[in-house]
Design an enzyme around this catalytic site. Structure first.
Site, PDB file in Angstrom:
ATOM      1  N   GLU A 208       0.846  -1.206   0.000  1.00  0.00           N
ATOM      2  CA  GLU A 208       0.000   0.000   0.000  1.00  0.00           C
ATOM      3  C   GLU A 208       0.883   1.259   0.000  1.00  0.00           C
ATOM      4  O   GLU A 208       0.785   2.117   0.887  1.00  0.00           O
ATOM      5  CB  GLU A 208      -0.988  -0.012   1.177  1.00  0.00           C
ATOM      6  CG  GLU A 208      -1.972  -1.178   1.068  1.00  0.00           C
ATOM      7  CD  GLU A 208      -3.171  -1.115   2.006  1.00  0.00           C
ATOM      8  OE1 GLU A 208      -3.213  -0.259   2.895  1.00  0.00           O
ATOM      9  OE2 GLU A 208      -4.092  -1.946   1.818  1.00  0.00           O
ATOM     10  N   GLU A 343      -5.094  -8.736  -0.661  1.00  0.00           N
ATOM     11  CA  GLU A 343      -5.888  -8.463   0.550  1.00  0.00           C
ATOM     12  C   GLU A 343      -7.350  -8.288   0.136  1.00  0.00           C
ATOM     13  O   GLU A 343      -7.651  -7.404  -0.667  1.00  0.00           O
ATOM     14  CB  GLU A 343      -5.391  -7.206   1.279  1.00  0.00           C
ATOM     15  CG  GLU A 343      -4.021  -7.379   1.898  1.00  0.00           C
ATOM     16  CD  GLU A 343      -3.589  -6.206   2.765  1.00  0.00           C
ATOM     17  OE1 GLU A 343      -4.469  -5.520   3.330  1.00  0.00           O
ATOM     18  OE2 GLU A 343      -2.369  -5.994   2.859  1.00  0.00           O
TER      19      GLU A 343
HETATM   20  O1  AHR Z   1      -5.254  -6.250   6.787  1.00  0.00           O
HETATM   21  C1  AHR Z   1      -5.152  -5.103   7.579  1.00  0.00           C
HETATM   22  C2  AHR Z   1      -4.490  -3.941   6.858  1.00  0.00           C
HETATM   23  O2  AHR Z   1      -5.285  -3.528   5.790  1.00  0.00           O
HETATM   24  C3  AHR Z   1      -3.171  -4.226   6.192  1.00  0.00           C
HETATM   25  O3  AHR Z   1      -2.104  -4.165   7.068  1.00  0.00           O
HETATM   26  C4  AHR Z   1      -3.072  -3.167   5.166  1.00  0.00           C
HETATM   27  O4  AHR Z   1      -2.293  -3.530   4.056  1.00  0.00           O
HETATM   28  C5  AHR Z   1      -4.507  -2.863   4.811  1.00  0.00           C
HETATM   29  O5  AHR Z   1      -4.776  -1.523   4.825  1.00  0.00           O
END
Ligand code: AHR
Length: 545
Positions: A208, A343
């Site tokens: 990110e 994710e």
């Molecule tokens: O999964 C929780 C968080 O969500 C992670 O650390 C991040 O990459 C995302 O914003």
């Protein structure tokens, strides 16, 4: 009927309906229309030094009374083998860009204690001390790779781009992959118990980077990505670098990054393999607020409108995949870079975690199983685009497959979705078209719609796997399944459903939600019949001749 069907599919359904008036839904499987191989890596997982994921989840320590294999929770690795977990991402998430990999190697007792990235998260405020706030690094690279090997999965390491220079990245690769005895870091690895190289293939270059990973501008991140990926020693491993891609539908991040990489001064790093994208189904506010916590729903207390809204949020995945793919294709015309959805999952407000130390921990109900299944079906329908995915996160966090505390361990409904869908791994995706009455629900006084039936199909030899989601909370779907050009010789069904959509597993009732086998009426020629229960996830296995 479901909108967005192609003209040819509508024609197919038209033919089907004339022969079977007692069905309200139809599925057409076109085995002569292959879409590509569903890479097993699409069924991957994500783990981060966050709350109860590593400590209390994966790592219980060698001295623990909880059954463990060299410190790793044994029940977890056994369960991961059951679902053929192909790849696991670590150590973050946001944590990755604050992590110095050197802190997690060498004798465990001598590793430094550091402040965890999540120390200032609002959900961590209830904690005063402990490994969740002050990381003791007892779980590092060796422990993680060992966990992967025990589970049968490939490691996917996320490198720190925000706060470490590229040389440190080179050294991490060297620690993991240099031949036995070749370098000081290979010797350190041997002292840590692993003389032979780990041969780690998948490397994320930051996480990110538009946000917690450095708040970069896409052009600046492209410069860093070039530095990090130029001339990294390969040690004979076919390295696969994954760039930190957009949040959800941020087309601008993708467009500007790809333009910077492949525009006027074109540079395509040799091992650039993936473009990550993250999407959490987390905004259930229906336009009332944009505030990060306030807009979230509750994991256990929800009305039917919130059920459908969560599905709608999760279902944005298809548009994200297609949209991002199109942007990438404007610069990467041969589509050498694949999407890595590393994710995804629902994200509710705090309050249902099973232990206070589980930051971002939450319960998972049948609603989440339905959302996870429709997401996996979406990946299966785009095998040429999605090279890898990682469910966030594996245990005690967000879209967990497992909940654990001390010696107690249970699986969530999501685990059964992954178990049911494992049959798709490595199989040939084929086109399937679905027609069913739309779901209509009340959205704050206005009618809202959601598709009536959807899923994915894949072929392995003569075995067809068809997974289907019926999102309707109260209506079953009497469905005729037609496999064009084949004779169905055998059929079997596994169904995950429950009379209550809020149903979930707990330490007290670990088997409240479980899949069950269901009988099918004998197939006739190329047609089978099945009634999909309300709010269900189903796998049909059809043996073809
Ligand atoms: O999964 C929780 C968080 O969500 C992670 O650390 C991040 O990459 C995302 O914003």
């Amino acid at each position: 009927m479901q909108s967005g069907l192609t003209a040819s599919a509508t024609a197919l359904f038209g033919r089907g309906q004339t022969t079977a008036t007692s069905f309200d839904s139809h599925i057409e499987v076109l085995i002569d229309e292959p879409l590509g191989t569903i890479l097993p890596t699409v069924y991957g997982h994500f783990t981060e030094h966050l709350g109860g994921v590593i400590y209390d989840g994966i790592w219980v320590g060698e001295g623990s009374k909880t059954p463990n294999t060299g410190g790793v929770r044994t029940a977890l690795v056994e369960a991961l083998r059951r679902i053929h977990a192909p790849v696991i991402r670590w150590p973050g998430g946001c944590f990755a860009d604050s992590y110095d990999w050197k802190d997690g190697v060498g004798p465990r007792g001598q590793r430094p204690r550091r402040t965890n990235f999540w120390v200032d998260d609002p959900d961590a405020k209830r904690l005063r001390d402990g490994v969740q706030l002050y990381e003791d690094n007892s779980f590092g690279t060796n422990e993680f790779v060992r966990f992967c090997r025990l589970s049968g999965a490939e490691p996917y390491l996320a490198a720190n781009l925000r706060s470490l220079p590229p040389l440190e990245f080179d050294h991490w690769v060297e620690y993991c992959n240099s031949p036995a005895g070749s370098t000081m870091l290979a010797e350190l690895r041997a002292k840590d118990g692993a003389p032979e190289p780990f041969n780690v293939r998948y490397w994320g270059i930051g996480n990110e980077s538009w946000g917690c990973g450095g708040n970069f501008l896409p052009q600046d991140y492209a410069t860093e990505f070039r530095r990090f990926t130029s001339w990294v020693p390969s040690y004979g491993v076919d390295l696969a670098f994954i760039a930190s891609g957009p949040n959800v539908d941020d087309w601008d991040w993708s467009s500007r990054f790809f333009e910077e990489m492949l525009g006027r001064r074109r540079y395509f790093p040799l091992n650039w393999w993936g473009w990550s994208v993250h999407h959490y189904a987390e905004n259930l506010s229906r336009g009332r607020t944009d505030e990060w916590i306030a807009r979230k729903g509750d994991a256990l207390q929800f009305e039917s409108v919130e059920y459908y809204e969560l599905l709608r949020e999760a279902d944005r995945m298809e548009g994200i995949i297609i949209g991002q793919w199109n942007v990438m294709g404007q610069f990467d015309r041969k589509h050498r870079v694949k999407l890595v959805v590393d994710e995804y999952g629902p994200w509710y407000r705090p309050g249902t975690q099973i232990d206070p130390t589980h930051i971002l921990g939450q319960q998972l109900t049948m609603r989440d199983a339905v959302a996870t299944a429709l997401t996996l079906d979406t990946f299966n329908r785009h095998p040429e685009k999605v090279g890898m995915a990682a469910c966030a996160q594996l245990i005690n966090c967000l879209n967990a497959l497992f909940l654990a505390h001390a010696d107690r361990f249970i699986v969530t409904p999501n685990f059964y979705v992954f178990e049911t869908y494992a049959a798709h791994q490595g199989a040939q995706a084929v086109r399937a078209e679905f027609a069913a009455p739309d779901v209509t629900y009340d959205r704050d006084g206005n009618p809202a719609h959601f598709w009536g039936l959807n899923g994915s199909a894949s072929l392995r030899g003569k075995d067809l796997t068809l997974t289907v989601v019926n999102p309707h909370l109260t209506q079953q779907r009497a469905t005729e399944v037609t496999v064009h050009g084949a004779h169905i010789a055998s059929s079997a069904a596994v169904v995950l459903a429950h009379s209550a959509i809020h149903a979930h597993n707990t330490f007290e009732q670990p088997d409240a939600v479980q899949p069950r086998n269901m009988p099918l009426p004998p197939a006739q020629g190329e047609q089978a019949r099945f009634t999909f229960p309300p709010a269900s996830v189903t796998r049909l296995t059809l043996g073809l001749t």
